[in-house]
Design a protein around this motif. Structure first.
Motif, PDB file in Angstrom:
ATOM      1  N   VAL A 143      47.102 -19.889 -16.353  1.00 19.98           N
ATOM      2  CA  VAL A 143      47.066 -19.470 -14.947  1.00 19.98           C
ATOM      3  C   VAL A 143      45.966 -20.193 -14.186  1.00 19.98           C
ATOM      4  O   VAL A 143      46.027 -20.330 -12.959  1.00 19.98           O
ATOM      5  CB  VAL A 143      46.864 -17.945 -14.864  1.00 19.98           C
ATOM      6  N   ALA A 180      53.855 -17.226 -12.435  1.00 17.14           N
ATOM      7  CA  ALA A 180      54.484 -17.077 -13.753  1.00 17.14           C
ATOM      8  C   ALA A 180      55.989 -17.287 -13.662  1.00 17.14           C
ATOM      9  O   ALA A 180      56.606 -17.837 -14.578  1.00 17.14           O
ATOM     10  CB  ALA A 180      54.174 -15.693 -14.327  1.00 17.14           C
ATOM     11  N   LEU A 213      49.669 -17.852 -20.763  1.00 16.29           N
ATOM     12  CA  LEU A 213      50.080 -18.763 -19.703  1.00 16.29           C
ATOM     13  C   LEU A 213      48.825 -19.345 -19.056  1.00 16.29           C
ATOM     14  O   LEU A 213      47.870 -18.618 -18.776  1.00 16.29           O
ATOM     15  CB  LEU A 213      50.902 -18.013 -18.654  1.00 16.29           C
TER      16      LEU A 213
END
Length: 280
Positions: A151, A172, A149
């Motif tokens: 981030v 998330a 992901l």
């Protein structure tokens, strides 16, 4: 009067006067209040850098304070109560957390996504923790090959005492409710979301099905804290289900005034299962 006489009189006076602890109330020592989560994190971050010198040489206690800091982060996460987010640190390393995310509405509704959180060894002075979905989820900001992901778009620079792990987990969760397509890790997903939304929804449904098909698979590691699921079995899960569905009745408060109304019959999870028309 001689000096010896003065000392003798002083000693007699001290014997008659009770000893009082300085700085205490009523002669009793007062303990300081327990610091809150933010104070604990601040103290832990300062202690991570400290080194203690002994006769045998210099010994760094950084790893112990790092684990204390991560424990404080986990306690703070529990207080946040993020909906649909469940995590537990690994039994082997406090720098690795097992997690699972349940999506309850929107395009990704009914999604059950496993993930792992990787915390850098120099936390909290290092980079932002990494979050990886396994298997990868079809999403513009999730790498389709590795499941990472992105981030960094939310935490360009990790700042001590300002950023926290619960914020990474909150982000998330948020990406599945508010889709971002700028600078995507999955360009195909970004284009489909912008131009072919129905095709995008179909690909998302396929991704959700893939994750749900593997929800009962054994974890890839032998970590005792790995999150496991098993199919429904009455002998195993029946008692727990009954405890959840059985309302708790406190005898002392049986006649107490309650607020609000409920039309769910006891022992049922179906909304409006109780008919109150006869009592109207």
């Amino acid at each position: 009067m001689s000096n010896k006489g003065k000392e003798h009189d002083t000693n007699k006076q001290n014997e008659k006067t009770p000893l009082m602890r300085q700085g205490s109330a009523g002669g009793r020592k007062q303990l300081p209040a327990v610091p809150d989560a933010d104070t604990q994190l601040s103290l832990a971050s300062k202690m991570i850098d400290k080194k203690t010198s002994t006769a045998k040489g210099n010994h760094s206690y950084g790893p112990f304070f790092l684990e204390y800091s991560l424990l404080a982060e986990y306690n703070q996460l529990q207080k946040q109560k993020l909906p649909g987010v469940y995590v537990i640190p690994s039994a082997k390393s406090a720098l690795f957390w097992n997690g699972i995310l349940f999506i309850r509405q929107g395009i990704y509704q009914e999604g059950i996504f496993r993930f792992s959180l990787h915390i850098p060894e120099n936390y909290p002075d290092g980079d932002c923790p990494k979050l990886v979905f396994d298997p990868p989820v079809f999403h513009p900001v999730i790498d389709p090959e590795t499941g990472h992901l992105d981030v960094t778009r939310a935490f360009q620079k990790w700042r001590r005492n300002h950023n926290h792990i619960w914020q990474v987990l909150l982000y998330a969760r948020r990406v599945f409710y508010k889709i971002e397509t700028k600078s995507p890790l999955n360009p195909e997903a970004a284009v489909l979301y912008e131009q072919e939304i129905e095709v995008y929804k179909q690909r998302v449904a396929e991704s959700i099905k893939k994750c749900k098909d593997h929800v009962y698979d054994s974890p890839n590691s032998d970590d005792p804290h790995a999150i496991k699921f098993s199919p429904w079995e009455v002998d195993v899960h029946g008692d727990a289900r009954e405890q959840v569905l059985t309302p708790k009745i406190c005898l002392s408060d049986k006649n107490a005034q309650t607020s609000g109304l409920s039309w769910i019959d006891r022992g049922s999870t179906k909304v409006f299962s109780r008919d109150d028309s006869a009592n109207a």
